[in-house]
Design a protein around this motif. Structure first.
Motif, PDB file in Angstrom:
ATOM      1  N   ARG A 165      -5.823   4.435  10.022  1.00  0.00           N
ATOM      2  CA  ARG A 165      -7.105   4.728   9.502  1.00  0.00           C
ATOM      3  C   ARG A 165      -8.129   3.692  10.108  1.00  0.00           C
ATOM      4  NH1 ARG A 165      -7.149   0.163   5.442  1.00  0.00           N
ATOM      5  NH2 ARG A 165      -4.968  -0.683   5.894  1.00  0.00           N
TER       6      ARG A 165
ATOM      7  N   ALA B  43      -6.601  12.628   6.653  1.00  0.00           N
ATOM      8  CA  ALA B  43      -5.427  11.820   5.700  1.00  0.00           C
ATOM      9  C   ALA B  43      -4.158  12.352   6.066  1.00  0.00           C
ATOM     10  CB  ALA B  43      -5.837  11.844   4.458  1.00  0.00           C
TER      11      ALA B  43
ATOM     12  N   GLY C  15      -1.647   3.656   7.168  1.00  0.00           N
ATOM     13  CA  GLY C  15      -2.064   5.210   6.694  1.00  0.00           C
ATOM     14  C   GLY C  15      -3.331   5.062   5.778  1.00  0.00           C
ATOM     15  N   VAL C  16      -3.738   6.249   5.418  1.00  0.00           N
ATOM     16  CA  VAL C  16      -4.661   6.581   4.228  1.00  0.00           C
ATOM     17  C   VAL C  16      -4.564   6.848   3.103  1.00  0.00           C
ATOM     18  CG1 VAL C  16      -6.724   8.135   3.969  1.00  0.00           C
ATOM     19  CG2 VAL C  16      -6.191   7.528   6.351  1.00  0.00           C
TER      20      VAL C  16
ATOM     21  N   THR D  55       0.675   5.147   1.324  1.00  0.00           N
ATOM     22  CA  THR D  55      -0.379   6.105   1.823  1.00  0.00           C
ATOM     23  C   THR D  55      -0.088   7.525   1.014  1.00  0.00           C
ATOM     24  OG1 THR D  55       1.037   5.361   3.532  1.00  0.00           O
ATOM     25  CG2 THR D  55      -1.237   6.156   4.154  1.00  0.00           C
ATOM     26  N   SER D  56      -1.097   8.190   0.742  1.00  0.00           N
ATOM     27  CA  SER D  56      -1.210   9.354   0.270  1.00  0.00           C
ATOM     28  C   SER D  56      -0.187  10.343   1.201  1.00  0.00           C
ATOM     29  CB  SER D  56      -2.728  10.051   0.285  1.00  0.00           C
ATOM     30  OG  SER D  56      -3.505   9.429  -0.391  1.00  0.00           O
ATOM     31  N   ALA D  57      -0.330  10.475   2.283  1.00  0.00           N
ATOM     32  CA  ALA D  57       0.744  11.517   2.978  1.00  0.00           C
ATOM     33  C   ALA D  57       2.054  10.986   2.981  1.00  0.00           C
ATOM     34  CB  ALA D  57       0.112  11.285   4.525  1.00  0.00           C
TER      35      ALA D  57
ATOM     36  N   ARG E 247       0.683  -1.133   0.074  1.00  0.00           N
ATOM     37  CA  ARG E 247      -0.269   0.024   0.021  1.00  0.00           C
ATOM     38  C   ARG E 247       0.859   1.194  -0.001  1.00  0.00           C
ATOM     39  NH1 ARG E 247      -3.068   1.601   4.033  1.00  0.00           N
ATOM     40  NH2 ARG E 247      -4.711   2.573   2.977  1.00  0.00           N
TER      41      ARG E 247
END
Lengths: 401, 654
Positions: free
Chosen positions: B38, B31, B614-615, A4-6, A2
């Motif tokens: 999350r 986010a 995380g998101v 993560t955007s951040a 995955r």
């Protein structure tokens, strides 16, 4: 895996900052022209550059020392040249003083001329380098080396010389004693002279020469003349002992030879006249020679033989002193040559040090510019891809549903 | 079968989907919040109802909201962050340390070289006042550079102490906050649902704490998290938090150490046990790199100042009358520090005092030493050289590595001493001669060659080697053979014989009498005489200046005494500076690569943690669509249930 955007944003920004930092480091190197600005850029190269810098500073100090020696030696060499000129003039005066037709008053005026030249010679011997250091003072260069006392000119310096701080043996002063006051008397091996108190003044002895150096004994030889019935004979004694030459008939101008020595007595010796030869000692003082010459020339009513003997002796001693000063001048000339070759060696060492330092810490411009351009295009590519990737998001495509 | 079943199914579905939408929106909103995990709604199917026609499902239940959390990944991320912070803190301090040892013309090595090079000019013009003034100025420049470097090191130390204090303040704040959050979590955990936001908050606090000091955490049964530091010291337990404080190091009050406050008393923590975080990096820098830099600097200062002072005492200055030269430099004295916990008398003074005296500045090492009583042999002491760990057994009054150690009275068994022979040398170095006439450029004795010498020997060099020389005595060396045998005698000023003897001259070896070394060039013949007498005119003699200029090649830093009693090894002063500068450079270089590696590892583990917890906005966008559709479908179910009810009503109204 995955994403993560951040985290994705953070990772991209970190990477951009890393590239930017590398770019600015290369820029700093290009601006200063040095590859090694701090020791941590390349510790071994920094240490090498440090040692090369120490070498360069040392060569500069050596050059200064060399210049000091060269200045001193140049002044000394010219002083010795001046001394030679003065002694030449004195010699000519002395030769003319041997002219039998001169009267006492003429010889006295010649004596005055020699006295003036003698004082000039003394001031040459006491010449300094303009900064308070006397050239001929040896190891006592802060004191006047030749002092005119009531018993003649004496050397007050300390023999030896003062050297500069350099790997070459370059002197700052010269030992004046050896040349001026410690020449070898006589002809260098033995000295001929009339025995005082046993000389009528009708005959004179010349300087003598060596015929066979291996036969020299170092003894004192005495030649005793006896005149009886119109025949003059002489006997040679060695240290007071009789030798093979006894009762030999005397002819003026013919050489007398014994034990490798050969000398000539001219004139008509009276009965009881004695001449001797003694081994030479290192005590010949040029000023004593001149003082004695002046005193003799001023003495009136001397016989022809005495005048000739005096002039002979003075010329012999003067020539010896001139030889000593000449060989000192040659030695000084040699040190000037040494200084020249030392200077070129020093310059080479300085060049070596400078290029060593440059090799260790300077930047290879071509390499650096090429690196800089690489980094620049890499940074450019990173910025472009960042702007493309970060724009993409699912929200762009979800409209009004 | 009732209509309300469909309605209740629809309502429950709408409620569940609405909860999911709410959670997804919460994720989107948070986010970019650091450390946010999350959250997901966990749905479960409600139990089916038994009817004659089979089991009919009752819809969906929202059980709880969970957060994506992996304990292992979170712990890994915190630990690697701690290591990255350690390396970064040490690297930042080392970058500052590197500026104390600059390259090129601004360095101390260059100034030392220039000072010794000015001795060359002094040898060329020993009586010139302006040349002497240049030597004094260069000496002053050298001592000021040493002072400024030492001052910068002191500033770095003060900086470390203040950074430690700031870090400790932050640690205490964070510990208190963790305790508060523990309290809140414990209060609500009994209700059965995990307080996700509070848990995230606590994890965030622990991560920030790890950057300052590495911690081990232990979850307790009541939901609280116990936090331990330094190998087992309790920082947070339940809702109680301890505090740290910065104390002066008991062995050396100028350094700092960390203590944990227990019942109002601070207990010092061992620095070996603090393995990560900014605090550990700062302590490592303070106790290793800063100490080594200070010692290397002090070793150079003590060596050159000590050697120059010694050479000054061998020469004659230009006072009237001329005397032996005085010391040109004064340096910071060696010191021995008693540990705070050593035995004290009733007035509070230490019972045992250790004094250090420098015997040979060229043998001093760039190291601190620790001294304690040897338990196996009473009356003796164990001396450990801290730079390389060499241990020797000494007694009071012994001379080791160029210093004499005196311990009086005998130390107690538990006493500890820290010896710093060169630690303060660079702080205290200064030029103490201001009059140019005070420079001893002249040698007290002069050598002359006999006028009637027949051999080819000349004086190569004349060096004074010991201050026991008596310049009023005249030494005469007479060679009595052509193979180098000579007789020597020493007479005083009234020509009385003081001593005499015979020896054999070896080419290249000096003749040593009365504290001087006379080296001859050439070959002496039988009967040759050499005299060494008092220098009558010091203004023209440059013997001592030549010796001081020769120090450029003398290995006067860090010589060692080998087993046969000879001094060997060591560096010249410029080489010693180059070595010190390169040593610091290597430290910075390796710290840079370590910091880069640990930062990369920290980024990697954080990415893994975030990858799990995380998101991802695209994912949330997809969830939004998913649950929005589901909600619409559930709303449709309600609509259908309502129209069924209407149909029923219409039918019943008929």
């Amino acid at each position: 895996m995955r994403i993560t955007s951040a985290n994705a944003f953070e990772a991209s920004i970190d990477s951009l900052q890393l590239r930017q930092q590398k770019l600015s480091e290369t820029q700093k190197q290009l601006t200063s022209g040095k590859r090694v600005l701090h020791a941590s850029d390349d510790p071994t190269a920094a240490a090498r550059a440090e040692r090369a810098l120490a070498t360069v500073s040392r060569t500069e100090a050596s050059q200064r020392a060399l210049d000091a020696s060269r200045n001193s030696m140049t002044l000394t060499e010219s002083a010795l040249g001046d001394a030679n000129d003065l002694l030449q003039q004195i010699r000519e005066t002395m030769v003319s003083a041997g002219n039998a037709s001169y009267s006492d008053s003429e010889r006295a005026s010649l004596a005055n001329k020699i006295a003036g030249l003698r004082n000039q010679l003394l001031s040459v011997a006491n010449r300094n380098d303009g900064a308070g250091s006397y050239l001929f003072g040896g190891q006592a260069s802060s004191q006047v080396p030749f002092v005119d006392t009531t018993s003649g000119v004496q050397y007050r310096g300390i023999s030896g010389d003062v050297k500069v701080a350099s790997q070459e043996a370059l002197p700052l002063t010269v030992d004046g004693a050896g040349a001026w006051t410690q020449g070898r008397t006589g002809n260098g091996v033995f000295e001929t002279r009339p025995v005082s108190g046993a000389n009528s003044g009708n005959a004179w002895i010349d300087s003598g020469r060596i015929t066979n150096p291996s036969l020299i004994t170092g003894s004192t030889y005495t030649v005793q003349f006896s005149v009886s019935g119109g025949t003059t004979t002489y006997t040679v004694l060695q240290d007071g002992n009789v030798t093979g030459l006894a009762g030999v008939p005397y002819t003026s101008g013919k050489a007398i030879e014994i034990d490798g020595q050969s000398f000539t007595i001219n004139g008509s010796p009276a009965d009881g006249d004695q001449f001797e030869t003694v081994p030479a000692t290192p005590t010949l003082n040029v000023f004593d020679t001149l003082d004695r010459t002046i005193a003799e020339l001023k003495t009136p009513l001397r016989s022809g033989g005495q005048i000739t003997q005096g002039v002979q002796r003075s010329l012999r001693d003067l020539d010896q002193s001139m030889n000593s000063l000449q060989s000192l001048r040659a030695a000084v000339g040699e040190t000037l040559n040494l200084a020249d070759s030392a200077e070129s060696r020093n310059a080479d060492l300085k060049l070596y040090g400078q290029s060593e330092r440059s090799n260790a810490e300077d930047l290879d411009m071509v390499q650096a510019i090429s690196d800089f351009q690489n980094q620049q295009s890499g940074y450019d590519a990173a910025l472009k891809t960042y702007s493309l990737v970060q724009k993409m998001s699912l929200f762009q495509y979800l409209n009004g549903s | 079968m009732s209509t309300s079943a469909v309605m209740s199914l629809g309502v429950r579905a709408m409620f569940a989907d609405y909860a999911a939408l709410q959670t997804t929106s919460n994720n989107i909103a948070n986010a970019n919040v650091a450390g946010y995990s999350r959250q997901q709604v966990s749905l479960e199917t409600a139990k089916g109802q038994y009817t004659g026609a089979g089991f009919f499902g009752k819809g969906v239940n929202v059980t709880t909201v969970t957060r994506s959390y992996d304990q292992f990944l979170t712990r890994e991320a915190a630990n690697s962050k701690a290591l990255a912070a350690t390396d970064k803190a040490r690297l930042d301090q080392l970058n500052l340390l590197e500026q104390v040892f600059p390259t090129g013309e601004s360095g101390i090595g260059y100034a030392a070289g220039q000072f010794l090079n000015s001795m060359v000019d002094l040898a060329s013009n020993p009586q010139d006042a302006s040349t002497r003034q240049v030597v004094l100025s260069r000496a002053s420049d050298l001592s000021m550079r040493f002072n400024s470097a030492a001052g910068q090191l002191d500033t770095l130390q003060a900086g470390v102490t203040s950074d430690l204090q700031n870090s400790v303040k932050s640690v205490n704040e964070l510990a208190k906050n963790i305790a508060n959050v523990n309290d809140k979590i414990a209060a609500v955990i009994g209700a059965g649902h995990a307080p996700n936001d509070l848990l995230d908050e606590r994890d965030r606090l622990v991560s920030r704490l790890s950057e300052l000091v590495q911690v081990t955490t232990l979850p307790a049964e009541d939901g609280t998290l116990a936090v331990f530091i330094a190998g087992g010291q309790r920082l947070v337990l339940g809702s109680q938090a301890s505090a740290l404080q910065v104390n002066p190091d008991p062995s050396d009050a100028s350094r700092s150490t960390i203590a944990i406050v227990d019942n109002g008393i601070g207990r010092n923590l061992s620095t070996d046990l603090m393995t990560g975080g900014t605090i550990a990096g700062l302590l490592n820098f303070q106790n290793n790199d800063l100490v080594d830099a200070r010692n290397m600097l002090g070793q150079m200062a003590a060596a050159i100042a000590g050697r120059i002072n010694e050479q000054q005492s061998f020469g004659l200055d230009l006072r009237s009358p001329p005397g032996a030269g005085g010391a040109l430099f004064s340096i910071g004295a060696p010191r021995a520090l008693s540990n705070e916990n050593n035995l004290k008398d009733s007035a509070g003074n230490f019972v045992t005092n250790v004094t250090l005296t420098t015997t040979d500045p060229t043998q001093l090492r760039a190291s601190d030493y620790s001294l304690q009583a040897d338990p196996l042999s009473p009356g003796n002491y164990t001396l450990t050289r801290l730079s390389d760990g060499t241990v020797t057994t000494i007694a009071s009054g012994d001379v080791v590595d160029g210093m004499r150690i005196d311990i009086s009275p005998a130390a107690a068994a538990d006493d500890r001493f820290l010896l710093q022979p060169v630690g303060r040398a660079a702080n205290g170095i200064s030029r103490v001669i201001d009059d140019p006439r005070g420079l001893a450029a002249a040698s007290p004795v002069t050598a002359t060659v006999g006028a009637s010498n027949t051999g080819t020997a000349t004086v190569g060099s004349l060096r004074v080697t010991s201050s026991s020389i008596d310049p009023s005595l005249t030494a005469t060396v007479t060679f009595n053979s052509s193979t180098g045998n000579y007789d020597w005698q020493l007479v005083d000023a009234s020509n009385n014989l003081v001593s005499n003897g015979s020896s054999t001259w070896v080419p290249g070896q000096p003749i040593s009498i009365n504290g001087f070394d006379l080296t001859l060039n050439g070959v002496p013949a039988n009967g040759d005489v050499f005299t060494v007498a008092k220098t009558l005119y010091p203004a023209s003699n440059n013997g001592n200046a030549l010796a001081m200029a020769a120090m450029r090649d003398e290995t006067l830093v860090g010589r060692t005494l080998n087993s046969s009693g000879q001094l060997s090894g060591g560096n010249t002063i410029t080489d010693a500076y180059a070595a010190a500068m390169a040593d610091v450079g290597v430290r910075v270089q390796s710290a840079e690569s370590t910091a880069t590696t640990s930062a990369a590892v920290a980024a990697q583990t954080e990415q893994q943690r975030a990858g799990q917890a995380g998101v991802n906005l695209d994912e949330e966008a997809a969830h939004l669509i998913q649950f929005q559709q589901a909600y619409q479908a559930a709303a449709k179910v309600l609509q259908v249930a309502q129209s069924i009810f209407d149909t029923l009503l219409q039918t019943a109204a008929g």
